[in-house]
Design a protein around this motif. Structure first.
Motif, short mmCIF file in Angstrom:
data_model
loop_
_atom_site.label_atom_id
_atom_site.label_comp_id
_atom_site.label_asym_id
_atom_site.label_seq_id
_atom_site.Cartn_x
_atom_site.Cartn_y
_atom_site.Cartn_z
N THR A 6 -19.90 -43.45 23.61
CA THR A 6 -21.30 -43.55 23.22
C THR A 6 -21.43 -44.04 21.77
O THR A 6 -22.52 -44.34 21.32
N GLY A 7 -20.32 -44.10 21.09
CA GLY A 7 -20.28 -44.58 19.71
C GLY A 7 -18.89 -45.14 19.43
O GLY A 7 -17.94 -44.86 20.16
N ASP A 8 -18.77 -45.95 18.40
CA ASP A 8 -17.47 -46.50 18.04
C ASP A 8 -16.53 -45.36 17.65
O ASP A 8 -16.93 -44.42 16.97
N SER A 20 -0.42 -45.93 14.50
CA SER A 20 -1.08 -46.88 15.38
C SER A 20 -2.51 -46.41 15.61
O SER A 20 -2.75 -45.22 15.80
N THR A 21 -3.45 -47.33 15.61
CA THR A 21 -4.85 -46.98 15.84
C THR A 21 -5.44 -47.92 16.87
O THR A 21 -5.23 -49.13 16.81
N THR A 22 -6.17 -47.35 17.82
CA THR A 22 -6.88 -48.13 18.82
C THR A 22 -8.36 -47.94 18.58
O THR A 22 -8.83 -46.80 18.46
N ALA A 23 -9.09 -49.03 18.51
CA ALA A 23 -10.54 -48.98 18.28
C ALA A 23 -11.26 -49.09 19.62
O ALA A 23 -11.03 -50.03 20.37
N TYR A 24 -12.10 -48.12 19.91
CA TYR A 24 -12.93 -48.14 21.11
C TYR A 24 -14.37 -48.37 20.67
O TYR A 24 -14.81 -47.80 19.67
N ARG A 25 -15.09 -49.20 21.38
CA ARG A 25 -16.45 -49.55 21.01
C ARG A 25 -17.45 -48.88 21.93
O ARG A 25 -17.16 -48.62 23.10
N GLY A 27 -20.09 -48.10 24.58
CA GLY A 27 -20.35 -48.76 25.86
C GLY A 27 -19.12 -48.98 26.72
O GLY A 27 -19.25 -49.25 27.91
N MET A 28 -17.93 -48.84 26.14
CA MET A 28 -16.71 -49.01 26.93
C MET A 28 -16.55 -47.83 27.88
O MET A 28 -16.77 -46.68 27.50
N GLU A 29 -16.18 -48.11 29.13
CA GLU A 29 -15.91 -47.08 30.14
C GLU A 29 -14.49 -47.31 30.63
O GLU A 29 -14.21 -48.31 31.28
N LEU A 30 -13.60 -46.37 30.29
CA LEU A 30 -12.21 -46.56 30.68
C LEU A 30 -11.43 -45.27 30.71
O LEU A 30 -11.91 -44.23 30.28
N ALA A 42 -15.30 -34.24 21.29
CA ALA A 42 -15.55 -33.26 20.23
C ALA A 42 -16.35 -33.86 19.07
O ALA A 42 -17.16 -33.17 18.46
N LYS A 43 -16.14 -35.14 18.80
CA LYS A 43 -16.87 -35.80 17.71
C LYS A 43 -18.19 -36.40 18.18
O LYS A 43 -18.89 -37.04 17.40
N GLY A 44 -18.52 -36.22 19.46
CA GLY A 44 -19.78 -36.73 19.98
C GLY A 44 -19.78 -38.23 20.20
O GLY A 44 -20.84 -38.85 20.25
N LYS A 45 -18.61 -38.83 20.33
CA LYS A 45 -18.50 -40.28 20.49
C LYS A 45 -18.26 -40.70 21.93
O LYS A 45 -18.18 -41.90 22.22
#
Length: 69
Positions: A6-8, A20-25, A27-30, A42-45
């Motif tokens: 729901t958030g980056d 290593s870091t993966t960025a999720y944007r 709207g992504m559903e996976l 937990a972070k509301g994202k």
């Protein structure tokens, strides 16, 4: 574990020591690891859900549990 972001959200797995870091944007559903899903929720994202059928919309976990009743 299936989630809809729901958030980056940037995820760094603890097993790799944050190297290593993966960025999720938003709207992504996976399908992501449980660690990633737990931190994002937990972070509301993100919201948890169930695996969508091909061509079907994402179903949030609360909605999925109501369908089973």
């Amino acid at each position: 574990m299936w989630v809809r972001f729901t958030g980056d959200f940037d995820f760094s797995p603890a097993a790799l020591g944050g190297r290593s870091t993966t960025a999720y944007r938003a709207g992504m559903e996976l399908n992501v690891t449980r660690e990633c899903a737990d931190l994002a929720v937990a972070k509301g994202k993100a919201v948890r859900g169930r695996k969508p059928r091909k061509g079907a919309p994402f179903v949030e976990q609360a909605d999925a549990e109501a369908d089973r009743r």
